[in-house]
Design an enzyme around this catalytic site. Structure first.
Site, PDB file in Angstrom:
ATOM      1  N   ILE A  12       6.836  16.118  10.910  1.00  0.00           N
ATOM      2  CA  ILE A  12       5.181  15.376  10.451  1.00  0.00           C
ATOM      3  C   ILE A  12       6.177  13.714  10.937  1.00  0.00           C
ATOM      4  O   ILE A  12       5.528  12.834  11.701  1.00  0.00           O
ATOM      5  CB  ILE A  12       4.334  14.949  10.014  1.00  0.00           C
ATOM      6  CG1 ILE A  12       3.611  16.501   9.881  1.00  0.00           C
ATOM      7  CG2 ILE A  12       3.473  13.412   9.864  1.00  0.00           C
ATOM      8  CD1 ILE A  12       2.428  16.807   9.301  1.00  0.00           C
ATOM      9  N   ASP A  31      14.639  10.715   3.345  1.00  0.00           N
ATOM     10  CA  ASP A  31      14.969  12.518   2.981  1.00  0.00           C
ATOM     11  C   ASP A  31      15.890  12.375   1.986  1.00  0.00           C
ATOM     12  O   ASP A  31      17.036  11.975   2.765  1.00  0.00           O
ATOM     13  CB  ASP A  31      14.330  12.591   4.372  1.00  0.00           C
ATOM     14  CG  ASP A  31      14.133  13.987   4.157  1.00  0.00           C
ATOM     15  OD1 ASP A  31      14.365  14.763   3.809  1.00  0.00           O
ATOM     16  OD2 ASP A  31      12.751  14.064   5.342  1.00  0.00           O
ATOM     17  N   ASP A  51      16.545  11.758  -3.381  1.00  0.00           N
ATOM     18  CA  ASP A  51      15.644  12.606  -3.998  1.00  0.00           C
ATOM     19  C   ASP A  51      14.341  11.663  -3.850  1.00  0.00           C
ATOM     20  O   ASP A  51      14.764  11.285  -5.000  1.00  0.00           O
ATOM     21  CB  ASP A  51      16.273  13.406  -4.825  1.00  0.00           C
ATOM     22  CG  ASP A  51      14.996  14.296  -4.744  1.00  0.00           C
ATOM     23  OD1 ASP A  51      14.214  14.663  -5.067  1.00  0.00           O
ATOM     24  OD2 ASP A  51      16.059  15.869  -5.166  1.00  0.00           O
ATOM     25  N   SER A 117      -3.953  17.321   1.727  1.00  0.00           N
ATOM     26  CA  SER A 117      -3.931  18.628   2.297  1.00  0.00           C
ATOM     27  C   SER A 117      -5.901  18.907   2.692  1.00  0.00           C
ATOM     28  O   SER A 117      -6.023  18.981   1.128  1.00  0.00           O
ATOM     29  CB  SER A 117      -3.442  19.596   2.330  1.00  0.00           C
ATOM     30  OG  SER A 117      -4.177  20.760   2.427  1.00  0.00           O
ATOM     31  N   TYR A 141      -0.143  23.865  -4.987  1.00  0.00           N
ATOM     32  CA  TYR A 141       0.459  22.866  -4.082  1.00  0.00           C
ATOM     33  C   TYR A 141      -0.982  21.333  -3.806  1.00  0.00           C
ATOM     34  O   TYR A 141      -0.771  21.002  -4.029  1.00  0.00           O
ATOM     35  CB  TYR A 141       1.012  23.366  -3.074  1.00  0.00           C
ATOM     36  CG  TYR A 141       0.667  23.072  -1.747  1.00  0.00           C
ATOM     37  CD1 TYR A 141       1.511  21.955  -1.458  1.00  0.00           C
ATOM     38  CD2 TYR A 141      -0.423  22.675  -0.238  1.00  0.00           C
ATOM     39  CE1 TYR A 141       1.647  21.101  -0.651  1.00  0.00           C
ATOM     40  CE2 TYR A 141      -0.740  22.288  -0.039  1.00  0.00           C
ATOM     41  CZ  TYR A 141       0.794  21.239   0.787  1.00  0.00           C
ATOM     42  OH  TYR A 141       0.954  20.131   2.269  1.00  0.00           O
ATOM     43  N   LYS A 145      -1.478  17.886  -4.853  1.00  0.00           N
ATOM     44  CA  LYS A 145      -1.697  17.180  -3.841  1.00  0.00           C
ATOM     45  C   LYS A 145      -3.499  16.083  -4.287  1.00  0.00           C
ATOM     46  O   LYS A 145      -3.127  15.119  -4.714  1.00  0.00           O
ATOM     47  CB  LYS A 145      -2.521  17.638  -2.157  1.00  0.00           C
ATOM     48  CG  LYS A 145      -0.826  18.098  -1.596  1.00  0.00           C
ATOM     49  CD  LYS A 145      -0.465  17.292  -1.612  1.00  0.00           C
ATOM     50  CE  LYS A 145       0.981  16.841  -0.435  1.00  0.00           C
ATOM     51  NZ  LYS A 145       1.154  16.220  -0.117  1.00  0.00           N
ATOM     52  N   GLY A 280      -4.453  35.112  -0.869  1.00  0.00           N
ATOM     53  CA  GLY A 280      -4.895  33.991  -1.542  1.00  0.00           C
ATOM     54  C   GLY A 280      -4.581  33.214   0.249  1.00  0.00           C
ATOM     55  O   GLY A 280      -5.571  31.758  -0.012  1.00  0.00           O
TER      56      GLY A 280
HETATM   57  N1  LIG Z   1       2.100  21.347   8.227  1.00  0.00           N
HETATM   58  C1  LIG Z   1       1.157  20.730   7.486  1.00  0.00           C
HETATM   59  O1  LIG Z   1       0.367  21.298   8.391  1.00  0.00           O
HETATM   60  C2  LIG Z   1       0.510  19.637   6.573  1.00  0.00           C
HETATM   61  C3  LIG Z   1      -0.812  19.494   5.782  1.00  0.00           C
HETATM   62  C4  LIG Z   1      -0.970  19.341   4.949  1.00  0.00           C
HETATM   63  C5  LIG Z   1      -0.016  18.309   4.845  1.00  0.00           C
HETATM   64  N2  LIG Z   1       0.970  18.436   5.196  1.00  0.00           N
HETATM   65  C6  LIG Z   1       1.730  17.549   4.166  1.00  0.00           C
HETATM   66  O2  LIG Z   1       2.217  16.207   4.922  1.00  0.00           O
HETATM   67  C7  LIG Z   1       3.731  16.373   4.849  1.00  0.00           C
HETATM   68  C8  LIG Z   1       4.576  16.678   5.600  1.00  0.00           C
HETATM   69  O3  LIG Z   1       5.137  17.768   6.186  1.00  0.00           O
HETATM   70  P1  LIG Z   1       5.546  18.750   7.066  1.00  0.00           P
HETATM   71  O4  LIG Z   1       5.006  19.553   7.709  1.00  0.00           O
HETATM   72  O5  LIG Z   1       6.008  17.372   7.892  1.00  0.00           O
HETATM   73  O6  LIG Z   1       6.732  18.905   6.342  1.00  0.00           O
HETATM   74  P2  LIG Z   1       8.218  18.699   6.422  1.00  0.00           P
HETATM   75  O7  LIG Z   1       8.867  20.016   5.164  1.00  0.00           O
HETATM   76  O8  LIG Z   1       9.116  19.092   7.905  1.00  0.00           O
HETATM   77  O9  LIG Z   1       8.929  17.997   6.100  1.00  0.00           O
HETATM   78  C9  LIG Z   1       8.054  17.159   4.575  1.00  0.00           C
HETATM   79  C10 LIG Z   1       9.903  16.489   4.714  1.00  0.00           C
HETATM   80  O10 LIG Z   1      10.528  15.439   2.768  1.00  0.00           O
HETATM   81  C11 LIG Z   1      11.410  16.284   2.402  1.00  0.00           C
HETATM   82  N3  LIG Z   1      11.335  16.581   1.478  1.00  0.00           N
HETATM   83  C12 LIG Z   1      11.020  17.701   0.600  1.00  0.00           C
HETATM   84  N4  LIG Z   1      11.216  18.054  -0.475  1.00  0.00           N
HETATM   85  C13 LIG Z   1      11.843  15.895  -1.298  1.00  0.00           C
HETATM   86  C14 LIG Z   1      12.348  15.700  -1.923  1.00  0.00           C
HETATM   87  N5  LIG Z   1      12.086  16.056  -3.173  1.00  0.00           N
HETATM   88  N6  LIG Z   1      12.997  13.786  -2.211  1.00  0.00           N
HETATM   89  C15 LIG Z   1      13.556  13.230  -0.556  1.00  0.00           C
HETATM   90  N7  LIG Z   1      12.717  13.919   0.466  1.00  0.00           N
HETATM   91  C16 LIG Z   1      12.121  15.962   0.840  1.00  0.00           C
HETATM   92  C17 LIG Z   1      12.060  17.079   2.953  1.00  0.00           C
HETATM   93  O11 LIG Z   1      13.540  16.967   3.715  1.00  0.00           O
HETATM   94  C18 LIG Z   1      11.413  17.062   4.628  1.00  0.00           C
HETATM   95  O12 LIG Z   1      12.049  16.618   5.708  1.00  0.00           O
HETATM   96  C19 LIG Z   1       3.652  16.878   3.441  1.00  0.00           C
HETATM   97  O13 LIG Z   1       3.778  15.799   2.776  1.00  0.00           O
HETATM   98  C20 LIG Z   1       2.819  17.592   3.337  1.00  0.00           C
HETATM   99  O14 LIG Z   1       2.582  18.106   1.887  1.00  0.00           O
HETATM  100  C21 LIG Z   1       1.189  18.904   6.049  1.00  0.00           C
END
Ligand SMILES: NC(=O)c1ccc[n+]([C@@H]2O[C@H](COP(=O)([O-])OP(=O)(O)OC[C@H]3O[C@@H](n4cnc5c(N)ncnc54)[C@H](O)[C@@H]3O)[C@@H](O)[C@H]2O)c1
Length: 319
Positions: A12, A31, A51, A117, A141, A145, A280
């Site tokens: 995203i 990231d 991180d 979420s 999780y 959130k 779940g």
């Molecule tokens: N994909 C979905 O359907 C969805 C739905 C609801 C919420 N979200 C939220 O949207 C956000 C983006 O999710 P996504 O689907 O793009 O997932 P993704 O895993 O592609 O992106 C998450 C990014 O965070 C980085 N990351 C993880 N831990 C980290 C840390 N400790 N320090 C720095 N960077 C870190 C990862 O390297 C990754 O690039 C997240 O917060 C997720 O919880 C996603």
């Protein structure tokens, strides 16, 4: 506006950066590349390989980039890992957010967006949930959130930030990881395009609200500069359109059949089989985004059919 997108190398986050870049907004990614990839970050956009748990490294990135706005997407995103390792989930999703909030407070950041979420915090919902629907997160999780959203209220009270939670439904689209536990569209697309059989958990009557990643990125862009009162806000970002996994499999199959035929490489796709139900899994999760339409001027532009056709073609091109 100078926007720092945490998780900017992820699914995203990279789409948010892409839309900011095409709007000419200066942006950077933060990231740790634990899930994201460097090549997802648009060319010319700086990447701080940091991180979010490392407070001093986060502070250095803020000092160097001096953002005015932050879109916090970085997270531990696996529901099952959150169940196995709730401490790790809280370290990244709660303590990581607190590091970001502190840096926002100590710098010139005016606005903080937070990826929340809908599915994880509302629990089972049969008709589209609004933002005031009772929250009942089950897995760590969803709990982290929800806790994050409470900390947004603190971020406003303590630091005066405009703090906005965007509660996404099930996001799909190009660049989603087809090897994860979630991301059913990516998993089905990848398998069907290579003529592999897909397995649907249980009876497949699990209803979800699938929203295209381009629409989610657009919601972030809208929330970055919409006129909002000082305080904490929450917006659902979904389509309110229910689709169950059996319907989704049929739609991906149609899109994959059309895309491969068009490319002159038709594939024989076996019918999906049904496996054991997954423990779940919610039966139904759909959200209403009427508030985002009214206050952010945002609404989804992709129908599930057009979004899937685009996504399947992207997976086909990627090979
Ligand atoms: N994909 C979905 O359907 C969805 C739905 C609801 C919420 N979200 C939220 O949207 C956000 C983006 O999710 P996504 O689907 O793009 O997932 P993704 O895993 O592609 O992106 C998450 C990014 O965070 C980085 N990351 C993880 N831990 C980290 C840390 N400790 N320090 C720095 N960077 C870190 C990862 O390297 C990754 O690039 C997240 O917060 C997720 O919880 C996603």
């Amino acid at each position: 506006m100078r926007v720092l997108v945490t998780g900017g190398a992820g699914f995203i986050g990279s789409h948010i950066l892409e839309q900011l870049a095409s709007a000419g907004v200066e942006a950077a990614a933060l990231d740790d590349l634990s899930g994201g990839k460097r090549e997802n970050v648009p060319e010319g956009v700086p990447l701080f390989e940091v991180d979010v748990r490392d407070a001093s490294a986060v502070k250095t990135a803020f000092d160097e980039f001096r953002p005015t706005h932050v879109s916090h997407q970085a997270a531990q995103v696996s529901v099952s890992r959150s169940v196995r390792e709730p401490e790790f989930d809280a370290e990244v999703n709660v303590l990581g957010l607190l590091n970001v909030i502190r840096c926002c407070g100590e710098s010139e950041v005016e606005r903080l967006l937070f990826a929340s979420s809908g599915g994880a915090i509302y629990g089972d919902v049969l008709s589209p949930a609004k933002e005031d629907h009772p929250t009942q997160p089950l897995a760590p999780y969803g709990i982290s959130k929800m806790v994050g959203e409470h900390y947004l209220r603190f971020a406003h009270a303590e630091h005066g930030l405009i703090a906005v939670a965007l509660r996404y439904s099930n996001v799909y689209g190009p660049r989603q990881d087809p090897h994860g536990e979630a991301g059913v569209v990516a998993i089905f697309s990848q398998k069907m395009l290579s003529g592999e059989e897909v397995t649907i958990f249980g009876d497949g009557k699990y209803v979800r609200d699938y929203v295209h990643v381009g629409d989610v990125a657009a919601a972030n862009v809208a929330a970055l500069d919409a006129e909002l009162e000082a305080g904490k806000h929450a917006f659902n970002i979904g389509t309110a359109v229910p689709t169950d996994v059996n319907q989704l499999a049929a739609l991906v199959m149609t899109a994959a059949t059309e895309a491969t035929a068009e490319a002159g490489k038709p594939v024989e796709i076996p019918k999906p089989v049904h496996g054991d139900p997954r423990a779940g899994d919610l039966r139904s999760s759909i959200i209403s985004s009427a508030k985002a339409k009214a206050e952010l001027g945002w609404e989804p532009q992709h129908s599930i059919e057009s979004g899937l056709a685009e996504t399947v073609r992207w997976f086909l091109r990627r090979g």
